[in-house]
Design an enzyme around this catalytic site. Structure first.
Site, PDB file in Angstrom:
ATOM      1  CG  HIS A 182      -0.288  -0.271   2.517  1.00  0.00           C
ATOM      2  ND1 HIS A 182       0.067  -1.541   2.904  1.00  0.00           N
ATOM      3  CD2 HIS A 182       0.088   0.559   3.523  1.00  0.00           C
ATOM      4  CE1 HIS A 182       0.628  -1.489   4.109  1.00  0.00           C
ATOM      5  NE2 HIS A 182       0.664  -0.234   4.503  1.00  0.00           N
ATOM      6  CG  HIS A 184       0.995   5.215   4.087  1.00  0.00           C
ATOM      7  ND1 HIS A 184       0.164   5.137   5.187  1.00  0.00           N
ATOM      8  CD2 HIS A 184       1.718   4.075   4.096  1.00  0.00           C
ATOM      9  CE1 HIS A 184       0.382   4.005   5.826  1.00  0.00           C
ATOM     10  NE2 HIS A 184       1.327   3.341   5.187  1.00  0.00           N
TER      11      HIS A 184
HETATM   12  P1  5GP Z   1       1.455   0.368   7.400  1.00  0.00           P
HETATM   13  O1  5GP Z   1       1.655   0.618   8.845  1.00  0.00           O
HETATM   14  O2  5GP Z   1       1.405  -1.117   7.107  1.00  0.00           O
HETATM   15  O3  5GP Z   1       2.416   1.103   6.524  1.00  0.00           O
HETATM   16  O4  5GP Z   1       0.060   0.975   7.040  1.00  0.00           O
HETATM   17  C1  5GP Z   1      -1.139   0.331   7.303  1.00  0.00           C
HETATM   18  C2  5GP Z   1      -2.167   1.385   7.458  1.00  0.00           C
HETATM   19  O5  5GP Z   1      -3.445   0.774   7.395  1.00  0.00           O
HETATM   20  C3  5GP Z   1      -2.108   2.138   8.771  1.00  0.00           C
HETATM   21  O6  5GP Z   1      -1.853   3.510   8.526  1.00  0.00           O
HETATM   22  C4  5GP Z   1      -3.465   1.896   9.394  1.00  0.00           C
HETATM   23  O7  5GP Z   1      -3.975   3.029  10.051  1.00  0.00           O
HETATM   24  C5  5GP Z   1      -4.306   1.490   8.218  1.00  0.00           C
HETATM   25  N1  5GP Z   1      -5.401   0.605   8.556  1.00  0.00           N
HETATM   26  C6  5GP Z   1      -5.317  -0.512   9.312  1.00  0.00           C
HETATM   27  N2  5GP Z   1      -6.527  -1.087   9.396  1.00  0.00           N
HETATM   28  C7  5GP Z   1      -7.375  -0.316   8.677  1.00  0.00           C
HETATM   29  C8  5GP Z   1      -8.771  -0.405   8.400  1.00  0.00           C
HETATM   30  O8  5GP Z   1      -9.480  -1.315   8.820  1.00  0.00           O
HETATM   31  N3  5GP Z   1      -9.311   0.580   7.621  1.00  0.00           N
HETATM   32  C9  5GP Z   1      -8.548   1.595   7.121  1.00  0.00           C
HETATM   33  N4  5GP Z   1      -9.185   2.512   6.359  1.00  0.00           N
HETATM   34  N5  5GP Z   1      -7.231   1.707   7.370  1.00  0.00           N
HETATM   35  C10 5GP Z   1      -6.653   0.763   8.143  1.00  0.00           C
END
Ligand code: 5GP
Length: 196
Positions: A182, A184
């Protein structure tokens, strides 16, 4: 009390970073109950840039030292199993999300825990082994380009074309928490550099 003295001592820097966090004047309002992994993770992300880089990295590492560490490690360990993540449920519309942009290949939706006025996640609908960027292979070049273009479309739709940042966290050392690639897309405020 300013937080500077806390980090001025080299010996303190070698103590448990969680204790540093709990002692920090900026964190006096922490609840006594055990904060969640997400709480510490976001605290780390918001850590002021006055914190030394090695300490910020320690905080990231230290944020995963309890039950959530087991969960995070389990998530990382099973990342290649092809098991579903929360994003699969979002793609399937089994759980709700605030969709900003969608086409046949990608989905962009607002982060549930935004780190900026605009914080949108852009993901491939078909993961195809892309649990994280380090898994990218030549066969992924088209979707990787598509994701980047989608990030630009999101920025355009959100009105932040002149001030946005695209971030990919890769692996536990970068605080990746969902093993479905993903991007951001962050913006809507002045972004700082270097990033935390
Ligand atoms: P990472 O930390 O893996 O780079 O980013 C994962 C992102 O997914 C985090 O910023 C977190 O807030 C987001 N996230 C986790 N669970 C959910 C969810 O159920 N819905 C949404 N919209 N975002 C989520």
């Amino acid at each position: 009390m300013a937080s500077v003295p806390i980090f001025a001592s080299r010996s303190l820097a070698t103590t448990n970073p969680l204790n540093l966090l709990r002692n920090s004047a900026t964190l006096r309002s922490l609840p006594t109950a055990q904060p969640s992994f997400l709480f510490y993770k976001n605290l780390f992300r918001r850590a002021p840039t006055v914190l030394p880089l090695n300490l910020r990295r320690s905080l990231c590492h230290a944020s995963a030292t309890n039950d959530e560490e087991a969960s995070a490690k389990a998530a990382a360990a099973s990342a290649d199993s092809g098991g579903p993540t929360i994003f699969d449920k979002i793609i399937a519309k089994e759980i709700p999300s605030s969709i900003v942009y969608e086409d046949e290949k990608v989905l962009a939706f607002r982060d549930i825990n935004p780190q900026a006025p605009v914080h949108v996640l852009v993901i491939p609908k078909f993961r195809n082994g892309l649990t994280q960027l380090s898994k990218a292979e030549p066969k992924h070049t088209e979707i990787l380009g598509h994701l980047l273009h989608a990030a630009k479309v999101v920025a355009e739709k959100e009105g932040i074309m002149d001030r946005f940042r695209v971030v990919i966290n890769n692996g536990p050392g970068a605080c990746q928490s969902v093993y479905h690639l993903h991007l951001h897309v962050l913006g809507g405020r002045q972004m700082k550099w270097p990033p935390g």
